[in-house]
Design a protein around this motif. Sequence first.
Motif, mmCIF file in Angstrom:
data_model
loop_
_atom_site.group_PDB
_atom_site.id
_atom_site.type_symbol
_atom_site.label_atom_id
_atom_site.label_comp_id
_atom_site.label_asym_id
_atom_site.label_seq_id
_atom_site.Cartn_x
_atom_site.Cartn_y
_atom_site.Cartn_z
ATOM 1 N N LEU A 46 0.817 -1.121 0.118
ATOM 2 C CA LEU A 46 -0.033 -0.081 -0.020
ATOM 3 C C LEU A 46 1.175 1.256 0.056
ATOM 4 O O LEU A 46 1.748 1.243 0.950
ATOM 5 C CB LEU A 46 -1.023 -0.021 1.153
ATOM 6 N N HIS A 47 0.517 2.113 -0.855
ATOM 7 C CA HIS A 47 1.438 3.398 -0.903
ATOM 8 C C HIS A 47 0.583 4.556 -1.638
ATOM 9 O O HIS A 47 -0.480 4.340 -2.249
ATOM 10 C CB HIS A 47 2.601 2.955 -1.814
ATOM 11 N N VAL B 26 -4.523 9.596 -1.912
ATOM 12 C CA VAL B 26 -5.222 8.643 -1.824
ATOM 13 C C VAL B 26 -4.293 7.300 -1.877
ATOM 14 O O VAL B 26 -3.782 7.221 -2.890
ATOM 15 C CB VAL B 26 -6.435 8.495 -3.068
ATOM 16 N N PRO B 27 -4.377 6.449 -0.775
ATOM 17 C CA PRO B 27 -3.602 5.082 -1.062
ATOM 18 C C PRO B 27 -4.112 4.250 -1.719
ATOM 19 O O PRO B 27 -5.210 4.286 -2.151
ATOM 20 C CB PRO B 27 -3.579 4.814 0.381
ATOM 21 N N LEU C 36 3.046 2.557 3.326
ATOM 22 C CA LEU C 36 1.918 2.586 4.162
ATOM 23 C C LEU C 36 1.672 1.169 4.915
ATOM 24 O O LEU C 36 1.878 0.226 3.921
ATOM 25 C CB LEU C 36 0.628 2.997 3.840
ATOM 26 N N ASP C 37 1.406 1.055 6.016
ATOM 27 C CA ASP C 37 0.698 -0.080 6.428
ATOM 28 C C ASP C 37 -0.573 -0.562 6.038
ATOM 29 O O ASP C 37 -1.463 0.430 5.510
ATOM 30 C CB ASP C 37 1.143 -0.410 8.110
ATOM 31 N N VAL D 186 1.829 5.733 7.692
ATOM 32 C CA VAL D 186 3.131 5.809 6.790
ATOM 33 C C VAL D 186 4.164 5.015 7.381
ATOM 34 O O VAL D 186 4.385 5.408 8.828
ATOM 35 C CB VAL D 186 3.578 7.321 6.649
ATOM 36 N N ILE D 187 4.841 4.013 7.036
ATOM 37 C CA ILE D 187 6.061 3.473 7.622
ATOM 38 C C ILE D 187 7.301 3.975 7.017
ATOM 39 O O ILE D 187 8.262 3.393 7.893
ATOM 40 C CB ILE D 187 5.863 1.927 7.428
#
Length: 147
Positions: free
Chosen positions: A50-51, A92-93, A120-121, A126-127
């Motif tokens: 996911l990003h 928007v992810p 993203l997790d 945000v990771i």
Amino acid sequence: MNTYLFDDRRIDWQTLEGFEHLRYFILNIDANSNIIDVLFKFAAGQQIVLHRHKAPNHIFVIQGEHRIYQADGALKEIRPVGSYTLSPASDVPHREGGGDIDVILLFSIRGGTDGLYDILDDNTKVICSLAMSDFVALHQAQSGQIG
């Protein structure tokens, strides 16, 4: 051999630890213009992490179907081979992946030097972020240069 497939056997595909179903090869970085040209290969029938895109991406589908998924994994869009899309920066992810065969894409990442992508997790936290400097380091490692 299927003549409709792009022959990528001479591409030295790279991987990123923790990024399943994704391979890449950086073609060029123009630091003066803030443009990164990179080939991405997403596995058939899979979704990558996911990003969200924090800079515009010009995307050309070289092989297969480029599938775009919503954050919850629902299919949002299918881009066929030969399609060209301008994907603007967005909060928007989403996830991306290949269709029945691996998809190969040319991404031209344009603008900015910081925060080109947020990773993203599953809760959209945000990771990590990827910036121009990260792509420069990956390009140097890919070509055997010491950063």
